[in-house]
Design a protein around this motif. Sequence first.
Motif, mmCIF file in Angstrom:
data_model
loop_
_atom_site.group_PDB
_atom_site.id
_atom_site.type_symbol
_atom_site.label_atom_id
_atom_site.label_comp_id
_atom_site.label_asym_id
_atom_site.label_seq_id
_atom_site.Cartn_x
_atom_site.Cartn_y
_atom_site.Cartn_z
ATOM 1 N N VAL A 101 0.808 -1.230 0.000
ATOM 2 C CA VAL A 101 0.000 0.000 0.000
ATOM 3 C C VAL A 101 0.837 1.275 0.000
ATOM 4 O O VAL A 101 0.300 2.376 -0.149
ATOM 5 C CB VAL A 101 -0.977 0.039 1.203
ATOM 6 C CG1 VAL A 101 -2.031 -1.037 1.059
ATOM 7 C CG2 VAL A 101 -0.237 -0.110 2.523
ATOM 8 N N CYS A 102 2.162 1.180 0.150
ATOM 9 C CA CYS A 102 2.985 2.402 0.194
ATOM 10 C C CYS A 102 3.285 2.872 -1.244
ATOM 11 O O CYS A 102 3.082 2.134 -2.205
ATOM 12 C CB CYS A 102 4.277 2.139 0.972
ATOM 13 S SG CYS A 102 5.480 1.156 0.060
ATOM 14 N N PRO A 103 3.790 4.113 -1.408
ATOM 15 C CA PRO A 103 4.087 4.599 -2.767
ATOM 16 C C PRO A 103 5.038 3.674 -3.538
ATOM 17 O O PRO A 103 4.839 3.452 -4.738
ATOM 18 C CB PRO A 103 4.711 5.978 -2.520
ATOM 19 C CG PRO A 103 4.094 6.435 -1.237
ATOM 20 C CD PRO A 103 3.943 5.192 -0.406
ATOM 21 N N ALA A 104 6.079 3.144 -2.868
ATOM 22 C CA ALA A 104 7.015 2.250 -3.577
ATOM 23 C C ALA A 104 6.288 1.004 -4.075
ATOM 24 O O ALA A 104 6.464 0.589 -5.231
ATOM 25 C CB ALA A 104 8.170 1.856 -2.654
ATOM 26 N N CYS A 105 5.463 0.423 -3.238
ATOM 27 C CA CYS A 105 4.705 -0.763 -3.654
ATOM 28 C C CYS A 105 3.744 -0.418 -4.792
ATOM 29 O O CYS A 105 3.613 -1.173 -5.751
ATOM 30 C CB CYS A 105 3.921 -1.341 -2.479
ATOM 31 S SG CYS A 105 4.930 -2.281 -1.324
ATOM 32 N N LEU A 106 3.093 0.742 -4.688
ATOM 33 C CA LEU A 106 2.089 1.100 -5.691
ATOM 34 C C LEU A 106 2.714 1.326 -7.069
ATOM 35 O O LEU A 106 2.080 1.113 -8.080
ATOM 36 C CB LEU A 106 1.302 2.340 -5.247
ATOM 37 C CG LEU A 106 0.394 2.101 -4.033
ATOM 38 C CD1 LEU A 106 -0.274 3.400 -3.602
ATOM 39 C CD2 LEU A 106 -0.670 1.040 -4.330
ATOM 40 N N LEU A 112 11.719 -1.808 -2.695
ATOM 41 C CA LEU A 112 12.088 -0.557 -2.039
ATOM 42 C C LEU A 112 11.076 -0.176 -0.954
ATOM 43 O O LEU A 112 11.195 0.892 -0.338
ATOM 44 C CB LEU A 112 12.179 0.578 -3.073
ATOM 45 C CG LEU A 112 13.221 0.385 -4.187
ATOM 46 C CD1 LEU A 112 13.202 1.577 -5.151
ATOM 47 C CD2 LEU A 112 14.623 0.215 -3.608
ATOM 48 N N CYS A 113 10.096 -1.035 -0.705
ATOM 49 C CA CYS A 113 9.096 -0.788 0.343
ATOM 50 C C CYS A 113 9.796 -0.682 1.700
ATOM 51 O O CYS A 113 10.680 -1.472 1.999
ATOM 52 C CB CYS A 113 8.104 -1.965 0.355
ATOM 53 S SG CYS A 113 6.942 -1.932 1.735
ATOM 54 N N PRO A 114 9.424 0.321 2.529
ATOM 55 C CA PRO A 114 10.054 0.421 3.855
ATOM 56 C C PRO A 114 9.860 -0.856 4.685
ATOM 57 O O PRO A 114 10.675 -1.149 5.557
ATOM 58 C CB PRO A 114 9.330 1.603 4.506
ATOM 59 C CG PRO A 114 8.792 2.400 3.366
ATOM 60 C CD PRO A 114 8.482 1.419 2.272
HETATM 61 ZN ZN LIG Z 1 5.157 -1.040 0.625
#
Ligand SMILES: [Zn+2]
Length: 354
Positions: A101-106, A112-114
């Motif tokens: 759901v984070c910007p990197a995942c999207l 690169l997801c935290p």
């Molecule tokens: Zn993520």
Amino acid sequence: MAEAYRFRVNQHGPAGSPVREAFVPGDPRPGWVRLELRAMALNHLDLWTTFGLPGYPLPLPLTPGCDGAGVVAAMGEGTVLPPGVEPGGSVMIAPGLSCGVCPACLRGDDMLCPAYGVVGHASDGTAATHVLVPAANLLPIPGNWSFEQAAAFPLVFLTAWEMLVHKAALRPGETVLVWGGGSGVGSAAIQLVKALGAQAIAVVGSEAKAIRCWELGAEHVIVRGDLKALSAKVRELTGKRGVDVVFEHTGAATWGTSLAVCTRGGRIVTCGATTGRETSFDLRMLFAKQLQIRGSYMGRREHLWTLLSLLQRNSTNPPFRPVIDKVFDLAEYPEAQLHLEAGQGFGKVVCRIS
Ligand SMILES: [Zn+2]
């Protein structure tokens, strides 16, 4: 299936020290599935789980193992399966875990997801008869591959693809020096370099491994000895030019040579440091030759689907395949770790789960 069991790292120790224990496989939560595993493959990440990593605490006790293949045995409530995957069907596991759901995942950069982690580090892994993973991490097994082949595929091919295609932006006709051509990731890289229309110069530790690298499609193979002689050989093979890309994962022992053999404007991509993680180098080499150095860790989960489609489109003459060194039984997982650590094999170390 007979008794459910898994291997556990209760405290860090030497390779081969995970302890076998019986367990009751849990029920998957929504969005997750429980797999009955049929095979798992080892990676150096398994050894890190066992040894421990300075500055990278792992949630012990933990079951190691990032790669696996099996059948979908149970699904959490409301879970949707990816295309080509059915309840009870055969699957392999994409090893990366991310929040989704984070910007990197999207934008698809899940590595690169935290919250990024790997099965076997961030969650209990595949050195077990059963494992819980998100449904988003399932992939159908290509063609008539065995579970052992499927388990040996995802992590190293994902890593090598990310490094060659996305970090190095490898172009047809270029030359790539592949250190450790007999390793799991090295044997994947040699095949992908060829499939991408480029040429691999593989470095190996023995004549026997050299023959295997030729068979995988390496243009040239150098049996590693003196590093100065190796640099001279690379210069000779490239008409004094040097290589366009160095595929690094060996670290301290080879780093200086990697810089030396790169042509002007060359790229060095590294995903590991099996010979040591600290090094120093002459910065003049970096700017005078206008080199690019890029770190890489795993890769976009989506790339595994790209690799699958390449296999499906060329099913009669697949452009790459996992290379299996030795198959153990899961009960022998500690011995399999010792075999991997010894580094004498060619390709992936796999455990069959019967
Ligand atoms: Zn993520």
